[in-house]
Write an enzyme that holds these catalytic residues in place. Structure first.
Site, PDB file in Angstrom:
ATOM      1  N   ARG A 108     -14.177 -41.783 -27.746  1.00  0.00           N
ATOM      2  CA  ARG A 108     -13.442 -42.598 -26.761  1.00  0.00           C
ATOM      3  C   ARG A 108     -12.011 -42.699 -27.255  1.00  0.00           C
ATOM      4  NH1 ARG A 108     -15.250 -48.173 -23.869  1.00  0.00           N
ATOM      5  NH2 ARG A 108     -16.428 -46.574 -22.760  1.00  0.00           N
ATOM      6  N   HIS A 135     -14.200 -40.470 -17.198  1.00  0.00           N
ATOM      7  CA  HIS A 135     -15.369 -41.113 -17.823  1.00  0.00           C
ATOM      8  C   HIS A 135     -16.634 -40.425 -17.281  1.00  0.00           C
ATOM      9  CE1 HIS A 135     -17.577 -43.935 -20.042  1.00  0.00           C
ATOM     10  NE2 HIS A 135     -17.312 -45.062 -19.422  1.00  0.00           N
ATOM     11  N   GLN A 138     -20.182 -42.073 -17.491  1.00  0.00           N
ATOM     12  CA  GLN A 138     -20.367 -43.156 -16.515  1.00  0.00           C
ATOM     13  C   GLN A 138     -20.799 -42.582 -15.170  1.00  0.00           C
ATOM     14  OE1 GLN A 138     -19.977 -46.639 -16.947  1.00  0.00           O
ATOM     15  NE2 GLN A 138     -20.989 -46.590 -14.976  1.00  0.00           N
ATOM     16  N   ASP A 231     -13.615 -50.983  -9.936  1.00  0.00           N
ATOM     17  CA  ASP A 231     -13.431 -51.065 -11.390  1.00  0.00           C
ATOM     18  C   ASP A 231     -12.280 -52.042 -11.637  1.00  0.00           C
ATOM     19  OD1 ASP A 231     -13.515 -50.628 -14.127  1.00  0.00           O
ATOM     20  OD2 ASP A 231     -12.617 -48.622 -14.064  1.00  0.00           O
ATOM     21  N   CYS A 271     -18.707 -50.138 -12.999  1.00  0.00           N
ATOM     22  CA  CYS A 271     -19.054 -49.545 -14.298  1.00  0.00           C
ATOM     23  C   CYS A 271     -19.199 -50.605 -15.384  1.00  0.00           C
ATOM     24  CB  CYS A 271     -17.977 -48.536 -14.694  1.00  0.00           C
ATOM     25  SG  CYS A 271     -16.332 -49.264 -14.767  1.00  0.00           S
ATOM     26  N   ARG A 299     -27.076 -45.728 -18.138  1.00  0.00           N
ATOM     27  CA  ARG A 299     -26.268 -45.063 -19.164  1.00  0.00           C
ATOM     28  C   ARG A 299     -27.173 -44.526 -20.275  1.00  0.00           C
ATOM     29  NH1 ARG A 299     -20.923 -46.378 -19.706  1.00  0.00           N
ATOM     30  NH2 ARG A 299     -20.948 -44.517 -21.002  1.00  0.00           N
TER      31      ARG A 299
END
Ligand code: CP
Ligand code: NVA
Length: 311
Positions: A108, A135, A138, A231, A271, A299
């Site tokens: 990340r 991402h 996700q 988001d 998310c 996830r």
């Protein structure tokens, strides 16, 4: 099980439509076996995963670590600043060294270009655990959730309300186009999806028959939507722009009145982490529409598929 065609997973665009579907099917298999009491499936015995984080994480870190454990492998959490990277060792040298110790890297990062550099000098797979640009992990969980809730993906309409240049949206947009999902993005002027991302998505959309639109009014985007997605307005690394972003995006909050304009059986997705009261109100994220906890759980199952098929 067969391997994916790509070496790394930096962008969702690297996955062919066939591999994208294969990943979702494999995730479903892992999930059904998990619920049948088979949490541990030792397909990665003896394998190790380095997880480098330059930004905070709850879901991604924990789900990758648990996934690796439940696949019989070992995961190391590494804070960027605790590595020699924090003192200036190059990304290329770090990649070369880690490639001698472990079987895969999850990272990340603040800058997507750093991920590209890491992958370029690694002989092992590198997986994007979120960058400023994308991402992809996700998105896999998002797609599995939609598939479970709606029974299909093709022909579904997603309305994304908020920052049109958001990293989570970028990956979702490209994957949606590949799978024939229609996506309507409500975003203010100055927040449109980046040209490169939109170009990739539009070329896939033409191939697979999905419709992409960018509109200014949230009410227009949510009309006929099966999924309303949002988001945060201020992503990690954008904290200095906070005041301006809040002002610019204040009309793009997912409220009860807004979600009621979508289909009766619409689901609300995020998310997470959510900034309650900003992009979404409590009544929606805690309301009958919300599938965010199933989405977060997914996830774990989707990342098992990523690890098993890449490593
Ligand atoms: N959705 C997501 O990636 O959450 P974390 O930042 O907690 O990992
Ligand atoms: N857009 C958010 C997503 C967090 C999972 C961020 O980058 O901070």
């Amino acid at each position: 099980m067969r391997r994916l065609k790509c070496k790394d997973l930096l962008s969702i665009a690297e996955l062919s439509r066939e591999d994208l579907i294969y990943l979702l099917e494999t995730s479903k298999l892992f999930k059904s076996r998990y619920y049948a009491g088979e949490r541990v499936i030792n397909v990665l015995t003896g394998k190790s995963l380095a997880m480098i984080f330059q930004k905070p994480s709850t879901r991604t870190r924990v789900s990758f670590e648990v996934a690796m454990h439940e696949l019989g492998g070992y995961a190391l959490y590494l804070n960027w600043n605790d590595l020699q990277l924090g003192r200036g060792e190059t990304i290329a040298d770090t990649a070369r060294v880690l490639s001698r110790y472990v079987d895969g890297i999850v990272a990340r990062v603040l800058r997507h270009s750093d991920l590209v550099e890491l992958a370029k000098h690694s002989s092992i797979p590198v997986i994007n655990a979120l960058s400023d640009l994308e991402h992809p992990c996700q998105t896999l969980a998002d797609l599995l959730t939609i598939w479970e809730k709606k029974g299909k993906l093709e022909g579904i309409k997603i309305a994304f309300v908020g920052d049109g240049a958001d990293n989570v949206l970028n990956s979702l947009l490209i994957a949606s186009a590949k799978l024939g999902i229609n996506i309507s993005i409500a975003t203010p002027v100055g927040y449109d999806p980046k040209g490169d991302i939109l170009r990739i998505a539009e070329s896939e959309a033409v191939r697979y028959g999905s419709v992409i639109e960018v509109v200014r009014e949230p009410e227009e985007a949510v009309k006929g939507a099966d999924v309303v997605y949002t988001d945060v307005w201020v992503s990690m690394g954008q904290e200095s722009e906070r005041a301006k972003r809040i002002a610019d995006l204040s009309k793009y909050r997912v409220t009860v009145d807004l979600i009621k304009l979508a289909k009766d059986d619409v689901v609300f997705m995020h998310c997470l982490p959510a900034k309650r009261g900003e992009e979404v109100v409590d009544e929606v994220i805690d309301g009958r529409w919300s599938v965010v906890w199933d989405q977060a759980e997914n996830r774990l199952h989707t990342q098992k598929a990523v690890l098993a098929l890449l490593l």
